[in-house]
Each structure stands twice: as C-alpha cells, then as structure tokens.
Write an enzyme that holds these catalytic residues in place. Structure first.
Site, PDB file in Angstrom:
ATOM      1  CG  HIS A   1      -1.972   1.039   1.219  1.00  0.00           C
ATOM      2  ND1 HIS A   1      -3.199   0.849   1.798  1.00  0.00           N
ATOM      3  CD2 HIS A   1      -1.996   2.303   0.699  1.00  0.00           C
ATOM      4  CE1 HIS A   1      -3.937   1.934   1.636  1.00  0.00           C
ATOM      5  NE2 HIS A   1      -3.221   2.837   0.981  1.00  0.00           N
TER       6      HIS A   1
ATOM      7  CG  LEU B   1       4.603   4.978  -5.863  1.00  0.00           C
ATOM      8  CD1 LEU B   1       5.329   4.046  -6.830  1.00  0.00           C
ATOM      9  CD2 LEU B   1       5.517   5.336  -4.702  1.00  0.00           C
ATOM     10  NE  ARG B   2       0.349  11.473  -2.897  1.00  0.00           N
ATOM     11  CZ  ARG B   2      -0.693  11.055  -2.197  1.00  0.00           C
ATOM     12  NH1 ARG B   2      -1.713  10.463  -2.793  1.00  0.00           N
ATOM     13  NH2 ARG B   2      -0.731  11.217  -0.903  1.00  0.00           N
TER      14      ARG B   2
ATOM     15  CG  ASN C   1      -5.116   7.725  -4.284  1.00  0.00           C
ATOM     16  OD1 ASN C   1      -4.028   7.183  -4.511  1.00  0.00           O
ATOM     17  ND2 ASN C   1      -5.360   8.397  -3.169  1.00  0.00           N
TER      18      ASN C   1
ATOM     19  CG  HIS D   1      -0.179  14.946   1.280  1.00  0.00           C
ATOM     20  ND1 HIS D   1      -0.958  14.959   0.153  1.00  0.00           N
ATOM     21  CD2 HIS D   1      -0.678  13.949   2.067  1.00  0.00           C
ATOM     22  CE1 HIS D   1      -1.902  14.024   0.246  1.00  0.00           C
ATOM     23  NE2 HIS D   1      -1.750  13.394   1.387  1.00  0.00           N
TER      24      HIS D   1
ATOM     25  CG  ASP E   1      -6.444   3.580  -0.345  1.00  0.00           C
ATOM     26  OD1 ASP E   1      -7.038   3.369   0.715  1.00  0.00           O
ATOM     27  OD2 ASP E   1      -5.417   4.286  -0.422  1.00  0.00           O
TER      28      ASP E   1
ATOM     29  CG  HIS F   1     -10.293   4.184   2.127  1.00  0.00           C
ATOM     30  ND1 HIS F   1      -9.206   4.996   2.326  1.00  0.00           N
ATOM     31  CD2 HIS F   1     -11.326   4.803   2.756  1.00  0.00           C
ATOM     32  CE1 HIS F   1      -9.557   6.050   3.038  1.00  0.00           C
ATOM     33  NE2 HIS F   1     -10.844   5.960   3.320  1.00  0.00           N
TER      34      HIS F   1
ATOM     35  CG  HIS G   1      -5.771   2.365   5.648  1.00  0.00           C
ATOM     36  ND1 HIS G   1      -7.135   2.268   5.677  1.00  0.00           N
ATOM     37  CD2 HIS G   1      -5.471   3.066   4.518  1.00  0.00           C
ATOM     38  CE1 HIS G   1      -7.642   2.885   4.615  1.00  0.00           C
ATOM     39  NE2 HIS G   1      -6.643   3.368   3.910  1.00  0.00           N
TER      40      HIS G   1
ATOM     41  CG  ASP H   1      -2.222   4.909   3.657  1.00  0.00           C
ATOM     42  OD1 ASP H   1      -2.187   5.167   2.439  1.00  0.00           O
ATOM     43  OD2 ASP H   1      -3.084   5.380   4.423  1.00  0.00           O
TER      44      ASP H   1
HETATM   45  O1  DOR Z   1      -4.251   9.449   4.783  1.00  0.00           O
HETATM   46  C1  DOR Z   1      -4.509   9.028   3.671  1.00  0.00           C
HETATM   47  N1  DOR Z   1      -3.882   9.503   2.585  1.00  0.00           N
HETATM   48  N2  DOR Z   1      -5.426   8.088   3.551  1.00  0.00           N
HETATM   49  C2  DOR Z   1      -5.871   7.679   2.352  1.00  0.00           C
HETATM   50  O2  DOR Z   1      -6.715   6.820   2.300  1.00  0.00           O
HETATM   51  C3  DOR Z   1      -5.356   8.291   1.110  1.00  0.00           C
HETATM   52  C4  DOR Z   1      -4.024   8.876   1.334  1.00  0.00           C
HETATM   53  C5  DOR Z   1      -3.600   9.790   0.216  1.00  0.00           C
HETATM   54  O3  DOR Z   1      -3.754   9.418  -0.950  1.00  0.00           O
HETATM   55  O4  DOR Z   1      -3.070  10.848   0.503  1.00  0.00           O
END
Ligand code: DOR
Length: 427
Positions: free
Chosen positions: A63, A66-67, A97, A311, A155, A182, A234, A307
């Site tokens: 999990h 990688l954006r 996602n 950011h 997710d 999720h 998670h 997870d």
């Molecule tokens: O804290 C989280 N960040 N939970 C998630 O389910 C998604 C993830 C994210 O993509 O930033």
C-alpha cells in the site's frame, strides 16, 4: 547479467523457513542460488562482507501512493521507488488514486514502464475498482489485469456501493486478484480526525470508529456471500479487529493490513493542530492502538503496510481542516515498527520480517518473501541495533510529511537488492 554475489557472514533471518543464524547467501542470475555455511561460489563471484548485519527477504509494501501521474510535486515513481529502496522494500503495490486515476490499461502500462525506467524498487500497479474512482461503474478489470494490475481498489475513498462491492468480489475471482478496500462509511465521514475527547478539545469534526468498522462488517459478509478475496486496508479501529477475528475464525478469504503509525501513535498527536498527524483513517486512542497491535500479533491482521502518502509542505501548512490526509511512511516503516513491536518485547525481529515480507508475499501469492534457493534475490541487509534520528530532510521521498521528525528509532536498512542487483547502499 551481473556477476554472482556472495553475502558473507550475515545473520540470516528468514521466517518462511524458520531460519535465524549466521550463514552465507549466494546469488546468481537474479535468484538465490544457495544459503549455507562457507559457500565458495564461482571464482568470478563478488563477495560482500555483511557480518554483524541481518540479511532478510526484502520487505514488501502492499500500500503506497506514488502520485504519478498528476501529483509529481509530492512524489514521482522515481522518487517513491527509491524511497522504498531506502526503507528496505523490494516490492511495492501502487494505489491508483492519481490524477487521472489508474483506471484503464494504458495507465497501468505507463506505471510499469516508468517503474522500469526508475530502477528503484519493483512497482506493481493496482487498478481502480471503479471508473474515475467515483464508486459507480466497475472498471474493465480483465483489461487492467492483462495490462499488469495486481489488484483493484478505490483507496483514498471506499467502494461505498454495496452492490458494486459484491460484483467486484465476484468478478475479481475470475482473475485471482483481491479487492483492496478503504473501509469508510461515507455517511459517517466528513471529519478530520478521530472522534473523541481530543477532537472535542480542539473543536474539530471527528471520524468515529464505526465509520470504518461498519464497512468492515458489511464487506466481510459480502466476502462470505461471494467467496471473493477481501483485503482491508489500514485497519485502525478496535471494532474492526473484532470483525476480522470472526472472519478468520470462519476461514473466509479476508486479509488485512495495519500501518506502522496506527501501531504506535494516538490522536493526542493532533494537539496543537498538528497537520502532520492528519491521516485517514485517523490516529485513534490507546485502546485502538493496543487492539490493532494485538490483532497483528494474533494473526488476525496479516501484514504491516505503510500507506505511504506524501504531501507537500505547502499543503500540510494549511489549517487542519484543509490540510490533506496522509503520512510519509516508506523510510520510517521498519524503525517505527521495531519501536512499536520489537523494542516493547512483543514480537521478535523474525516475527516483524514475517509481517513485512513473508506474509505480504504469502497472502497475495507473490514470488519473494523468502531466501530459498530459486527465490528471486530480493534482499534487505539491515542493522537491527543501529540508533538513528528521523530527519525528513534526508528522505529520498520528494515529500517530508511525517509526525515523527526528530524521533530516535532503532533498526536501519543498509542495503537493498532487487533481483540480485544492489540498488541501495546507505553511505
Ligand atoms: O491518509 C490518507 N492519505 N489516507 C488515504 O486513504 C489516502 C491517502 C492519500 O492518498 O493521501
């Protein structure tokens, strides 16, 4: 082809074969050739002295985020897959996602190609469960699998529609892949941290435990109905652990994961409106931390997964309500899990490797997670006694969002080998 390699004199910890003792490992053609005493190997073999270090099967993280595409300011496949290597991971599963989401075969193909070019850890793509991750129409799961997807998930958001979840659990059986859920009831969602006294003190909206455990209970019943493989992402709430315990007792095809942060941190970390501790599911209470840890020790929860949710600084600098959910986890996962479980005397090092490498491989039917002759030479070399301080400016990850900056951890990764190639060395 690389020269054969001998890892000489390390402490081999391989729970998949109940191995914990000093030996050599011979690697050739990307595979483990032999594990044993005083291996001579071919003349041309390169020899690496790893005495005093632990040699274990490479860690596997089912999990990560990688954006790429769309979130390259936070992480790229290149930076994320190298952060993974620094954390001792030889395989990661990447969540879909992204922007746009990985919901068609071309996007899955792109991810695989970008990962190959990055030459970091092995990256396996997870396809979206629904088109645009909107939770309405199922993706072309067969096409995603043909392109290389190893699972499906929405997710970041739940598959909230019960009928869609049922069809996913039915249909994915054709391809032998799991649905990664999720678990969050959207009609109970809308909060920004755990519902409880800390949220009340801070005047922030809460997310109750039941937002998670209601969906866990529902999905377990759907797994029972369909026979499909449900994997719960998670797990954070003690009531979810109770549900998962019943599912295991019934012998259902239900697996689950817990993050290192949910094994040790509580909602107290959110005090001071600390957005580094804002994550979804939220950090909960001591009782929940205790229950998820016990679930992992009992085998009710199968694995640890990070997870990893990078950011940017600017995003996390916003007010608590507006900052995004997520903790950067790949490079601290091993040390933080050591602190939560091994240093507290609740689990052995071998038990930890089991939950971070062997079990992920076993529950998903992956190669790896073992140092047996014939296994891929995906290996981590680590010092379980080395003390180090978490300094986010040292992260290989493009982002630095962690609530444990400055913490002293014990246990550090020194080398990571993928298919016999040394891809990470800590200077
Ligand atoms: O804290 C989280 N960040 N939970 C998630 O389910 C998604 C993830 C994210 O993509 O930033």
């Amino acid at each position: 082809m690389n020269r054969p390699l001998i890892l000489r004199g390390g402490r081999i910890v391989d729970p998949s074969q109940d191995l914990d003792g000093v030996a050599d490992v011979l690697v050739s053609d990307g595979r483990i050739e032999a594990v044993g005493q005083d291996i001579a190997g071919p003349d041309e073999a390169e020899v690496l002295d790893v005495s005093g270090q632990v040699v274990a099967p490479g860690l596997i993280d089912l999990h990560v985020h990688l954006r790429e595409p769309g979130g390259e300011g936070k992480e790229t496949i290149h930076t994320g897959s190298h952060a993974a290597l620094a954390g001792g991971f030889t395989t990661v599963w990447a969540m879909p996602n992204t922007d746009p989401p990985i919901d068609d075969p071309a996007a899955v193909g792109y991810l695989r190609l970008a990962a190959r070019v990055a030459r970091g850890t092995q990256v396996m793509p997870i396809g979206a469960a629904s088109i645009g991750q909107k939770g309405e129409r199922m993706t072309e799961v067969g096409e995603l699998v043909k392109a290389g997807a190893v699972a499906v998930s929405d997710d970041g958001a739940p598959v909230w529609d019960t009928g869609l979840m049922r069809r996913l659990l039915e249909y994915t059986q054709t391809f032998g892949i799991p649905v990664l859920q999720h678990a969050e009831d959207i009609s109970l969602a809308g909060g920004v941290m755990n519902e409880g006294v800390v949220a009340t003190a801070l005047g922030l909206r809460g997310l109750p435990n039941a937002a998670e455990s209601c969906i866990v209970a529902r999905d377990i019943q759907l797994a029972e109905l369909t026979g499909g493989h449900l994997h719960v992402c998670h797990v954070s709430a003690r009531q979810s652990v109770e549900q998962l315990r019943l599912a295991k007792e019934k012998g259902l095809t239900v697996t689950s994961e817990v993050t290192p942060h949910h094994l040790i941190l509580t909602d107290e970390m959110c005090r001071g409106y600390n957005t580094e501790a804002k994550v979804n599911p939220p950090l909960r209470t001591e009782a929940d931390v205790e229950a998820v840890a016990q679930g992992l020790l009992d085998g009710v929860i199968d694995i640890i997964a990070t997870d990893h949710a990078p950011h940017t600084y600017e995003e996390k600098e916003q007010e608590f309500d507006y900052a995004p959910f997520g903790i950067n986890g790949l490079e601290t996962a091993f040390g933080l899990s050591m602190r939560a479980l091994v240093q507290t005397g609740r689990l052995t090092l071998s038990g930890l490797i089991d939950r971070m490498s062997c079990n992920p491989a076993r529950i998903m039917g992956l190669e790896g997670g073992a140092l047996r002759p014939g296994s891929p030479a995906d290996i981590v070399v680590l010092d379980p006694d080395e003390k180090w301080t978490v300094d986010p400016t040292d992260f290989r990850s493009k982002s630095r969002n962690t609530p444990i900056a400055g913490w002293e951890l014990v246990g550090r990764v020194h080398r990571t080998l993928v298919a016999g190639e040394v891809r990470f060395v800590r200077d």
